[in-house]
Structure formats: C-alpha cells, structure tokens
Write a protein that holds these residues in place. Sequence first.
Motif, PDB file in Angstrom:
ATOM      1  N   ALA A  51     -22.892  89.766   9.984  1.00 35.88           N
ATOM      2  CA  ALA A  51     -21.626  90.063   9.304  1.00 35.88           C
ATOM      3  C   ALA A  51     -20.466  89.483  10.097  1.00 35.88           C
ATOM      4  CB  ALA A  51     -21.459  91.563   9.182  1.00 35.88           C
ATOM      5  N   SER A  52     -19.494  88.978   9.372  1.00 34.12           N
ATOM      6  CA  SER A  52     -18.279  88.487  10.014  1.00 34.12           C
ATOM      7  C   SER A  52     -17.170  88.558   8.996  1.00 34.12           C
ATOM      8  CB  SER A  52     -18.477  87.040  10.452  1.00 34.12           C
ATOM      9  OG  SER A  52     -17.226  86.477  10.784  1.00 34.12           O
ATOM     10  N   THR A  55     -14.085  85.626  11.691  1.00 32.12           N
ATOM     11  CA  THR A  55     -14.550  84.389  12.321  1.00 32.12           C
ATOM     12  C   THR A  55     -15.005  83.387  11.266  1.00 32.12           C
ATOM     13  OG1 THR A  55     -15.249  85.670  14.227  1.00 32.12           O
ATOM     14  CG2 THR A  55     -16.124  83.449  14.056  1.00 32.12           C
TER      15      THR A  55
HETATM   16  N1   CP Z   1     -13.788  89.049  16.296  1.00 33.83           N
HETATM   17  C1   CP Z   1     -14.828  88.739  15.516  1.00 33.83           C
HETATM   18  O1   CP Z   1     -15.737  88.012  15.871  1.00 33.83           O
HETATM   19  O2   CP Z   1     -14.762  89.267  14.275  1.00 33.83           O
HETATM   20  P1   CP Z   1     -15.907  89.120  13.148  1.00 33.83           P
HETATM   21  O3   CP Z   1     -17.149  89.798  13.684  1.00 33.83           O
HETATM   22  O4   CP Z   1     -15.315  89.835  11.973  1.00 33.83           O
HETATM   23  O5   CP Z   1     -16.143  87.676  12.910  1.00 33.83           O
END
Ligand code: CP
Length: 290
Positions: A51-52, A55
């Motif tokens: 999940a992201s 990024t």
């Molecule tokens: N800071 C960061 O990597 O956020 P995500 O996990 O939402 O990509």
Amino acid sequence: MKHLLSIEDVSREDVERICARAAAFSDNQQREIKKVPALRGRTVLNLFYEASTRTRSSFELAAKRLSADVVNFSAYRPDAIVVRCPWAGAPALVAEWTDAAIINAGDGKHEHPTQALLDIYTLSRRLGSLDGVKIWIVGDVLHSRVARSNILGFQKMGAQVTVAGPPTLLPRDIEAMGVDVRYSLDDLNEADVVYALRMQNERMQQAYLPSMREYASLFQIDERRLGARSLLMHPGPVNRGVELSDEVVDCAQSLILEQVAAGVVVRMAVLFELLAASRAFDPVPEHQSA
Ligand code: CP
C-alpha cells in the motif's frame, strides 16, 4: 548514479545537486504548463507490491511532469523501475536482472531513500544548512525504513540525530549508527526538528506496547511537548491521536504539507539524475524561463 537503492548510494554533493534541481523544478511547478520534456520517449514502470498513498502518486506525477510514459505493473524494456515492496533487499536483486535504473521506493524495514531526500530538501529550504541541526526521530524506529534512511541522510548533511521511543521500538544496536538514544521525551525541547514516525502496526508480529493509549500518553507529540521553536515533520500517513495530536498536525511549526509537496519535485530530480543528467539538458526550458 545508476540506481538509487539506498541513501548510502548518494554523497553529500549528490544530495545538494538533487535538492538544487528539485528547487528548479519547484519554480517550474508554479507555471501554467508544468511539464518539461526531459524524459520524452522514456518509460518509467511503477512496481508497487505494498500500500502507498503518497509515494506512488508522487512518482507517477514526477515522471509525467518530465514527459515520460508511465506504466503501472508491467512494461516492455522500461528505462526506470520504481519498486515498493515488503521485502528488504528486493530492489537490489531487481537491479541485477535488468538494465533499467532501479529506484527503491521503500523495501520492508530496510530503506526509503527518496523519503530521506525529500525530507532533507524540505528542511534545507526552511533552515538553509543542516550542519549542527538537532533532529529527534521519535517513535517506532524498529519497523521504520524511513528512520534508517533519514538517520543516514540527516547525518550525511551534518545534522545531529537523536532517536527516542519505548525500548521495545528502538533497535538494540541503534547506537552503532552514531545516534543519541533516549527512552523519554523529557528533553524534547532540545530539538530543532522533531521527526515523528508512523506507528507501523502492519509490520508488528507481536505486542510491543501495553496499549496505544499508553504509548500516546508517553510519546505522542502534542502542543505540550513540542517546543516553541521546534519544527515538526512526519513521513505520512499520520495516525492522528497516536504519534501526533490533531492540533500539532496543522500547527504553524508543522512542515508536513511541505514534505508532501516536496515529494513530486524531489522525485522528478531523482528521475532526472538517473535518466537524463548525462544528456545536457536544462530542467527549465528557455520558453518557460522568466
Ligand atoms: N511516506 C510514505 O512512504 O508514504 P506511503 O506509504 O503512503 O507511500
């Protein structure tokens, strides 16, 4: 630079050049036409097995703003592959199997080098040099790839790093990274910058804390604990009411929105560095210059 697998792949001079290029892209992002042709005809493949929120979208936007074609999941002969996955070291393995430039967008508990670069960029814009700046990284250091990349990155730029949290959430050998270690926030007002980490419940295989309520009572950054002159950072997404109180997320000392904005231009600068820097090119085309 062929790949960006770890923040250790870049020197202080590389970081300064990436930040300067990100600043040039940032000026460009204020214009009506935000795209530059630096990566026209190139293909960037996003491989996200985890999940992201920010990024992935900031890498996609960064590549599109450089006029690259962006493909999610599979592409024939990509020029760059952005890898986010739960397995430490997987981006380094991929780098052995392809000619494409590999960018580590977070591999398990190991590293998240573009997060470190965008945090250095954000802080440098606010403070100028990071030499001698006291940065406290607070919370779940044990499960944090951001902590590892940021400790190394902040130190590379001359900052003094302290890590603070409950003993169960600090790696046993963390002093070997040259950081100060604290098990309470009693001296938090020493910090020029407080960098709160996300509580990474998804990576916890056992109970590290009696309860989130107890964690928050001892380690939550709130108005009472945040020193009047300290800046506040967080890599996102924030667990409001756990590592940060609601009011500090949006307070004047918070750089969290600036970190989000920095994500796109710093990732543009990284893609540019890997794919276009060797071809003489001005990131701000002449017809768009002031
Ligand atoms: N800071 C960061 O990597 O956020 P995500 O996990 O939402 O990509």
